[in-house]
Design a protein around this motif. Structure first.
Motif, mmCIF file in Angstrom:
data_model
loop_
_atom_site.group_PDB
_atom_site.id
_atom_site.type_symbol
_atom_site.label_atom_id
_atom_site.label_comp_id
_atom_site.label_asym_id
_atom_site.label_seq_id
_atom_site.Cartn_x
_atom_site.Cartn_y
_atom_site.Cartn_z
ATOM 1 N N GLN A 1 0.882 -1.623 -0.020
ATOM 2 C CA GLN A 1 0.042 -0.248 -0.231
ATOM 3 C C GLN A 1 1.244 0.909 0.229
ATOM 4 O O GLN A 1 1.797 1.097 0.539
ATOM 5 N N ILE A 2 0.742 2.445 -0.797
ATOM 6 C CA ILE A 2 1.416 2.763 -1.530
ATOM 7 C C ILE A 2 0.743 4.513 -1.709
ATOM 8 O O ILE A 2 0.039 4.333 -1.925
ATOM 9 N N ARG A 3 0.831 5.762 -1.299
ATOM 10 C CA ARG A 3 0.584 6.697 -1.944
ATOM 11 C C ARG A 3 1.879 7.965 -2.320
ATOM 12 O O ARG A 3 3.219 7.888 -1.280
ATOM 13 N N ALA A 4 1.476 9.105 -2.924
ATOM 14 C CA ALA A 4 2.136 10.013 -3.281
ATOM 15 C C ALA A 4 2.052 11.552 -2.665
ATOM 16 O O ALA A 4 0.894 11.566 -1.909
ATOM 17 N N LEU A 5 3.051 11.395 -2.118
ATOM 18 C CA LEU A 5 3.630 12.862 -0.715
ATOM 19 C C LEU A 5 4.161 14.026 -1.925
ATOM 20 O O LEU A 5 4.952 13.775 -2.276
ATOM 21 N N GLY A 6 3.217 14.689 -1.695
ATOM 22 C CA GLY A 6 3.673 16.480 -2.840
ATOM 23 C C GLY A 6 4.153 17.649 -2.021
ATOM 24 O O GLY A 6 4.729 16.572 -0.609
ATOM 25 N N THR A 7 3.713 18.252 -1.906
ATOM 26 C CA THR A 7 3.623 19.835 -1.186
ATOM 27 C C THR A 7 2.768 19.693 -0.108
ATOM 28 O O THR A 7 3.260 20.762 0.822
ATOM 29 N N VAL B 1 6.165 18.990 -17.806
ATOM 30 C CA VAL B 1 6.705 18.975 -16.945
ATOM 31 C C VAL B 1 7.122 18.032 -15.968
ATOM 32 O O VAL B 1 5.475 17.594 -16.144
ATOM 33 N N SER B 2 8.178 17.777 -14.667
ATOM 34 C CA SER B 2 7.959 16.822 -14.394
ATOM 35 C C SER B 2 6.771 17.007 -12.457
ATOM 36 O O SER B 2 6.404 18.599 -12.470
ATOM 37 N N ALA B 3 5.953 16.116 -12.169
ATOM 38 C CA ALA B 3 4.718 16.047 -11.835
ATOM 39 C C ALA B 3 5.106 16.493 -10.566
ATOM 40 O O ALA B 3 3.790 17.973 -9.843
ATOM 41 N N ASP B 4 6.392 16.366 -9.667
ATOM 42 C CA ASP B 4 6.310 17.360 -8.742
ATOM 43 C C ASP B 4 6.547 18.709 -8.742
ATOM 44 O O ASP B 4 6.998 19.154 -7.797
ATOM 45 N N LEU B 5 6.927 19.641 -9.990
ATOM 46 C CA LEU B 5 7.524 20.726 -9.970
ATOM 47 C C LEU B 5 6.148 21.634 -9.324
ATOM 48 O O LEU B 5 4.660 21.026 -9.161
ATOM 49 N N SER C 1 2.137 21.927 -5.986
ATOM 50 C CA SER C 1 2.440 21.225 -7.234
ATOM 51 C C SER C 1 2.016 20.460 -8.432
ATOM 52 O O SER C 1 0.851 20.744 -7.829
ATOM 53 N N VAL C 2 2.367 20.768 -9.665
ATOM 54 C CA VAL C 2 1.399 20.381 -10.540
ATOM 55 C C VAL C 2 0.907 19.470 -10.433
ATOM 56 O O VAL C 2 -0.548 19.387 -9.766
ATOM 57 N N ALA C 3 1.197 17.797 -10.202
ATOM 58 C CA ALA C 3 0.306 17.063 -9.676
ATOM 59 C C ALA C 3 -0.715 17.026 -7.915
ATOM 60 O O ALA C 3 -1.742 16.305 -8.585
ATOM 61 N N GLY C 4 -0.203 17.612 -7.462
ATOM 62 C CA GLY C 4 -1.281 17.677 -6.392
ATOM 63 C C GLY C 4 -2.675 18.360 -6.296
ATOM 64 O O GLY C 4 -3.602 18.329 -6.682
ATOM 65 N N ALA C 5 -1.767 19.894 -7.671
ATOM 66 C CA ALA C 5 -3.057 20.873 -8.102
ATOM 67 C C ALA C 5 -4.466 20.441 -8.978
ATOM 68 O O ALA C 5 -5.346 20.309 -8.715
ATOM 69 N N VAL D 1 0.506 7.488 -9.029
ATOM 70 C CA VAL D 1 1.310 7.978 -8.648
ATOM 71 C C VAL D 1 2.060 8.548 -10.372
ATOM 72 O O VAL D 1 2.280 7.913 -11.512
ATOM 73 N N VAL D 2 1.720 10.238 -10.404
ATOM 74 C CA VAL D 2 1.529 10.704 -11.574
ATOM 75 C C VAL D 2 3.791 11.600 -11.819
ATOM 76 O O VAL D 2 3.928 11.836 -10.282
ATOM 77 N N THR D 3 4.151 11.619 -12.693
ATOM 78 C CA THR D 3 5.484 11.833 -12.718
ATOM 79 C C THR D 3 5.839 13.002 -14.152
ATOM 80 O O THR D 3 6.216 13.413 -13.878
ATOM 81 N N SER D 4 4.588 12.481 -14.808
ATOM 82 C CA SER D 4 4.653 14.247 -15.798
ATOM 83 C C SER D 4 3.604 14.280 -16.329
ATOM 84 O O SER D 4 2.721 13.905 -16.204
ATOM 85 N N VAL D 5 3.388 15.267 -16.557
ATOM 86 C CA VAL D 5 2.698 15.985 -16.806
ATOM 87 C C VAL D 5 3.232 17.497 -18.009
ATOM 88 O O VAL D 5 3.291 18.212 -17.926
ATOM 89 N N THR D 6 1.870 16.971 -18.806
ATOM 90 C CA THR D 6 1.142 18.432 -20.765
ATOM 91 C C THR D 6 0.295 19.089 -19.622
ATOM 92 O O THR D 6 -0.716 18.704 -19.357
ATOM 93 N N LEU D 7 0.893 20.005 -20.154
ATOM 94 C CA LEU D 7 -0.129 21.313 -20.185
ATOM 95 C C LEU D 7 -0.829 22.477 -21.668
ATOM 96 O O LEU D 7 0.565 22.253 -21.701
#
Length: 409
Positions: free
Chosen positions: A34-40, A75-79, A105-109, A162-168
């Motif tokens: 069991q795992i979750r992503a931790l952002g800002t 962009v890298s998702a944690d930026l 962060s982008v991924a969290g938003a 876990v999102v690693t990259s996002v295209t905007l």
């Protein structure tokens, strides 16, 4: 012990991983039960919490890759937004909108449908053209706008992987002038004021029948908008009276680049009043006036435990778990004092008042809505559950928060 940004959530994870490469991340996820992503850490509830493991992308390589033909940026998702928006501007591009805090962060938003303001602007999630996700078995999935699952995967609550990259998507760079006006009567044409400029925010402490401040962010080429019945501020303002205005983006009509004015707070300063709790409810635009009146009727309960409240407009979208799904929206945000014992009963009271309007909560903030009621307000929730089961059949990313919202396994 590790806590969230506000200090009201203590993470229970047995381990926090910090992979340095994509291969390390894939291996970590594949081995985890069991795992979750931790952002800002800007979530005010248990959304990011787990009794399993957490994984941070903070040590992963950072990248900002332009496609000027699209135009778009990958962009890298944690930026954090503050880490790359100036690069966009230098290339002649911009994002259509930004949240009040550029520190997130982008991924969290996008996972939580975080938004800025403007009746013609969608949430930050609506700028997403593509995303790459590491799923439960450690493999990567790429989804682009137009794919069958795309509208379900953008606002994902961290439940798909876990999102690693996002295209905007990008738009041409632009400038904004920001003005603050004071003393708007609550009985004024609130919707007209929210429509009056590119981005408008109303701040009130619910101490009376007046909106304390109207923050108007207008493109430099647009005519100046002055809300009727207000007085222009004679100097810089912070939304919370008495707080340092140096923390806020420049006002008084001084033009600035999009990233210097659309947020309320500057990235180099502490963004708010310190320890706090936050709640936000979204109602359909057509219900906004009645909803605000319902809140005003209990203001004697709200004001004593409130720092400030913000009212904004957001354009409808088609993202399954978006609070703005298929309805133009007005959001009512509350920044409370950091005392849950006195704040939670008031949050419940606000929730009850807004129940008749089918209010949808911000996923990363504190709310008190029964799961079955919440499920009735999201038409595509079952579709999202089906998508999560396909990408994560064992529920590796499904913590208690997500499990309550979705159907039980």
């Amino acid at each position: 012990m590790e806590k969230n940004w506000a200090g009201n959530v203590t993470y229970r994870a047995t381990e926090i991983h910090h992979p340095a490469t994509l291969a390390d991340l894939r291996s970590t996820i594949a081995k985890s039960r069991q795992i979750r992503a931790l952002g800002t850490r800007h979530s005010f509830n248990e959304l990011a919490n787990t009794g399993g493991e957490l994984v941070s992308l903070a040590r992963m390589p950072k990248f900002v890759e332009f496609d000027t033909g699209a135009p778009s940026v990958k962009v890298s998702a944690d930026l954090r937004y503050s880490q790359f928006v100036e690069d966009l501007d230098k290339k002649g591009f911009a994002l259509p909108n930004l949240a009040s805090l550029p520190h997130i962060s982008v991924a969290g938003a996008i996972a939580t449908a975080t938004h800025g303001s403007g009746s013609g602007n969608g949430s930050l999630s609506t700028s997403v053209a593509g995303l790459e996700i590491v799923t439960a078995d450690g493999s990567s999935v790429t989804l682009n706008r137009g794919d069958d699952d795309f509208d379900g995967a953008v606002v994902n609550l961290g439940a798909l992987g876990v999102v690693t990259s996002v295209t905007l998507d990008l738009v041409p760079a632009f400038e904004i002038r920001q003005y603050v006006h004071e003393g708007l009567p609550l009985a004024a044409d609130i919707l007209g004021v929210l429509d009056g400029a590119y981005s408008v925010s109303l701040f009130t402490d619910w101490s009376g029948d007046t909106i304390n401040q109207v923050w108007v962010k207008q493109r430099t080429q647009d005519p100046e908008f002055i809300p009727d019945g207000t007085t222009p501020a004679d100097g810089p303002r912070h939304p919370i009276p008495g707080m340092a205005t140096e923390n806020c983006t420049q006002q008084l009509g001084v033009p600035g680049r999009f990233f210097e004015r659309l947020p309320h707070f500057r990235p180099e300063f502490t963004p708010s009043a310190g320890e706090e709790l936050q709640t936000e409810f979204m109602v359909a635009r057509n219900d906004a006036v009645a909803a605000l009146q319902a809140i005003n009727e209990i203001r004697e309960h709200i004001h004593p435990v409130l720092q400030i409240s913000e009212i904004r407009a957001i354009k409808a979208d088609q993202l399954w778990l978006s609070p703005y799904y298929q309805r133009d929206t007005v959001s009512i945000h509350f920044t409370w004092i950091a005392d849950g014992t006195v704040v939670m009963p008031v949050i419940s009271m606000v929730s009850e008042r807004l129940a008749e309007f089918d209010a949808r909560p911000h996923w990363a903030k504190i709310f008190d809505i029964a799961p079955e009621v919440l499920q009735s307000r999201y038409e595509r929730l079952q579709d999202f559950d089906d998508l999560a089961r396909r990408l994560d059949p064992a529920g590796k990313f499904r913590n208690e928060f997500v499990a309550e919202i979705l159907s039980p396994r």
